[in-house]
Motif scaffolding. Structure first.
Motif, PDB file in Angstrom:
ATOM      1  N   MET A  80     -59.278 -52.415 -16.170  1.00 41.91           N
ATOM      2  CA  MET A  80     -59.663 -51.083 -15.887  1.00 41.91           C
ATOM      3  C   MET A  80     -60.976 -51.104 -17.219  1.00 41.91           C
ATOM      4  O   MET A  80     -60.496 -51.684 -18.480  1.00 41.91           O
ATOM      5  N   PRO A  81     -62.205 -50.956 -17.024  1.00 42.03           N
ATOM      6  CA  PRO A  81     -63.241 -50.820 -18.052  1.00 42.03           C
ATOM      7  C   PRO A  81     -62.804 -49.813 -19.249  1.00 42.03           C
ATOM      8  O   PRO A  81     -62.246 -48.820 -18.675  1.00 42.03           O
ATOM      9  N   PRO A  82     -63.287 -49.961 -20.412  1.00 46.50           N
ATOM     10  CA  PRO A  82     -63.414 -48.871 -21.369  1.00 46.50           C
ATOM     11  C   PRO A  82     -64.013 -47.552 -20.934  1.00 46.50           C
ATOM     12  O   PRO A  82     -65.103 -47.607 -19.958  1.00 46.50           O
ATOM     13  N   ASN A  83     -63.560 -46.363 -21.203  1.00 47.18           N
ATOM     14  CA  ASN A  83     -64.162 -45.096 -20.617  1.00 47.18           C
ATOM     15  C   ASN A  83     -64.986 -44.507 -21.872  1.00 47.18           C
ATOM     16  O   ASN A  83     -64.530 -44.620 -22.925  1.00 47.18           O
ATOM     17  N   ALA A  84     -65.973 -43.864 -21.540  1.00 44.49           N
ATOM     18  CA  ALA A  84     -66.627 -43.033 -22.821  1.00 44.49           C
ATOM     19  C   ALA A  84     -65.986 -41.737 -22.822  1.00 44.49           C
ATOM     20  O   ALA A  84     -66.502 -40.681 -22.307  1.00 44.49           O
ATOM     21  N   VAL A  85     -64.999 -41.518 -23.558  1.00 44.59           N
ATOM     22  CA  VAL A  85     -64.188 -40.368 -23.828  1.00 44.59           C
ATOM     23  C   VAL A  85     -64.080 -40.320 -25.437  1.00 44.59           C
ATOM     24  O   VAL A  85     -63.923 -41.458 -25.870  1.00 44.59           O
ATOM     25  N   THR A  86     -63.727 -39.195 -25.886  1.00 47.16           N
ATOM     26  CA  THR A  86     -63.487 -38.863 -27.323  1.00 47.16           C
ATOM     27  C   THR A  86     -62.071 -39.360 -27.343  1.00 47.16           C
ATOM     28  O   THR A  86     -61.180 -39.299 -26.374  1.00 47.16           O
ATOM     29  N   GLU A  87     -61.444 -39.403 -28.595  1.00 47.87           N
ATOM     30  CA  GLU A  87     -60.012 -39.569 -28.636  1.00 47.87           C
ATOM     31  C   GLU A  87     -59.130 -38.572 -28.095  1.00 47.87           C
ATOM     32  O   GLU A  87     -58.198 -38.787 -27.358  1.00 47.87           O
ATOM     33  N   GLN A  88     -59.648 -37.185 -28.370  1.00 45.80           N
ATOM     34  CA  GLN A  88     -59.058 -36.216 -27.977  1.00 45.80           C
ATOM     35  C   GLN A  88     -59.155 -35.846 -26.326  1.00 45.80           C
ATOM     36  O   GLN A  88     -58.062 -35.603 -25.701  1.00 45.80           O
ATOM     37  N   GLU A  89     -60.192 -36.335 -25.705  1.00 46.25           N
ATOM     38  CA  GLU A  89     -60.231 -36.313 -24.250  1.00 46.25           C
ATOM     39  C   GLU A  89     -59.491 -37.346 -23.522  1.00 46.25           C
ATOM     40  O   GLU A  89     -58.338 -37.139 -22.724  1.00 46.25           O
ATOM     41  N   ALA A  90     -59.441 -38.507 -24.275  1.00 47.46           N
ATOM     42  CA  ALA A  90     -58.270 -39.708 -23.733  1.00 47.46           C
ATOM     43  C   ALA A  90     -56.716 -39.289 -23.978  1.00 47.46           C
ATOM     44  O   ALA A  90     -56.004 -39.497 -23.135  1.00 47.46           O
ATOM     45  N   LEU A  91     -56.490 -38.282 -24.953  1.00 48.00           N
ATOM     46  CA  LEU A  91     -55.161 -38.051 -25.061  1.00 48.00           C
ATOM     47  C   LEU A  91     -54.862 -36.769 -24.189  1.00 48.00           C
ATOM     48  O   LEU A  91     -53.960 -36.942 -23.527  1.00 48.00           O
ATOM     49  N   THR A  92     -55.611 -36.051 -23.861  1.00 44.29           N
ATOM     50  CA  THR A  92     -55.642 -34.952 -22.952  1.00 44.29           C
ATOM     51  C   THR A  92     -55.629 -35.771 -21.668  1.00 44.29           C
ATOM     52  O   THR A  92     -54.644 -35.160 -20.843  1.00 44.29           O
ATOM     53  N   LEU A  93     -56.285 -36.769 -21.229  1.00 47.06           N
ATOM     54  CA  LEU A  93     -56.086 -37.176 -20.102  1.00 47.06           C
ATOM     55  C   LEU A  93     -54.869 -37.835 -19.712  1.00 47.06           C
ATOM     56  O   LEU A  93     -54.000 -37.987 -18.794  1.00 47.06           O
ATOM     57  N   ALA A  94     -54.294 -38.870 -20.778  1.00 43.08           N
ATOM     58  CA  ALA A  94     -52.927 -39.294 -20.783  1.00 43.08           C
ATOM     59  C   ALA A  94     -51.993 -38.491 -20.557  1.00 43.08           C
ATOM     60  O   ALA A  94     -50.964 -38.916 -19.880  1.00 43.08           O
ATOM     61  N   LYS A  95     -51.733 -37.164 -21.495  1.00 44.78           N
ATOM     62  CA  LYS A  95     -50.890 -36.316 -21.227  1.00 44.78           C
ATOM     63  C   LYS A  95     -50.923 -35.661 -19.665  1.00 44.78           C
ATOM     64  O   LYS A  95     -49.802 -35.661 -19.036  1.00 44.78           O
ATOM     65  N   TRP A  96     -52.023 -35.456 -19.240  1.00 44.28           N
ATOM     66  CA  TRP A  96     -52.078 -35.178 -17.785  1.00 44.28           C
ATOM     67  C   TRP A  96     -51.759 -36.065 -16.827  1.00 44.28           C
ATOM     68  O   TRP A  96     -50.874 -35.736 -15.937  1.00 44.28           O
ATOM     69  N   VAL A  97     -51.917 -37.231 -17.093  1.00 46.29           N
ATOM     70  CA  VAL A  97     -51.422 -38.390 -16.180  1.00 46.29           C
ATOM     71  C   VAL A  97     -49.928 -38.658 -16.271  1.00 46.29           C
ATOM     72  O   VAL A  97     -49.330 -38.757 -14.923  1.00 46.29           O
ATOM     73  N   LEU A  98     -49.469 -38.425 -17.292  1.00 56.38           N
ATOM     74  CA  LEU A  98     -47.886 -38.423 -17.566  1.00 56.38           C
ATOM     75  C   LEU A  98     -47.315 -37.494 -17.104  1.00 56.38           C
ATOM     76  O   LEU A  98     -45.996 -37.459 -16.926  1.00 56.38           O
ATOM     77  N   ALA A  99     -47.865 -36.240 -16.625  1.00 52.84           N
ATOM     78  CA  ALA A  99     -47.308 -35.162 -16.127  1.00 52.84           C
ATOM     79  C   ALA A  99     -47.417 -35.122 -14.480  1.00 52.84           C
ATOM     80  O   ALA A  99     -46.743 -34.376 -13.951  1.00 52.84           O
ATOM     81  N   GLN A 100     -47.954 -36.183 -14.210  1.00 50.88           N
ATOM     82  CA  GLN A 100     -48.124 -36.205 -12.436  1.00 50.88           C
ATOM     83  C   GLN A 100     -46.881 -36.965 -11.840  1.00 50.88           C
ATOM     84  O   GLN A 100     -47.038 -37.662 -10.687  1.00 50.88           O
ATOM     85  N   LYS A 101     -45.617 -36.696 -12.473  1.00 48.41           N
ATOM     86  CA  LYS A 101     -44.353 -37.411 -11.939  1.00 48.41           C
ATOM     87  C   LYS A 101     -44.196 -36.634 -10.822  1.00 48.41           C
ATOM     88  O   LYS A 101     -44.327 -35.508 -10.405  1.00 48.41           O
TER      89      LYS A 101
END
Length: 101
Positions: A80-101
């Motif tokens: 997976m390549p690095p993505n052009a996101v801020t730290e806050q965007e990355a954390l928001t995306l990570a939390k959203w992904v983790l909620a997709q159970k």
């Protein structure tokens, strides 16, 4: 009673809007080019990521770092390549992904 029903409806809409906002963020950052919520494309399904990291302490920070820096080897040979996101965007995306159970 009527005020309580209205308040609960508003809170429910807020949760739904937040979930939609995070899905929109994933689309705007091109995450959906390689991932889907429920099926493997190039990378794993977000549901599968959520299941793998369920209950793991610090999983949101770990995934946020991978979103920002990229990674390989956890889900196969495709990197997976690095993505052009801020730290806050990355954390928001990570939390959203983790909620997709």
């Amino acid at each position: 009673m009527k005020k309580l029903v209205i308040l609960l409806a508003m809170l429910g809409a807020g949760v739904s809007l937040q979930a939609q906002a995070n899905a929109d963020l994933a689309k705007s950052k091109a995450c959906m080019a390689c991932h889907s919520v429920d099926k493997k494309i190039v990378g794993p399904a977000f549901h599968d990521v959520a299941v793998k990291y369920a209950g793991e302490k610090g999983a949101d920070a770990k995934l946020a770092a991978k979103i920002m820096k990229g990674g390989s080897g956890v889900w196969g040979t495709m990197a997976m390549p690095p993505n052009a996101v801020t730290e806050q965007e990355a954390l928001t995306l990570a939390k959203w992904v983790l909620a997709q159970k």
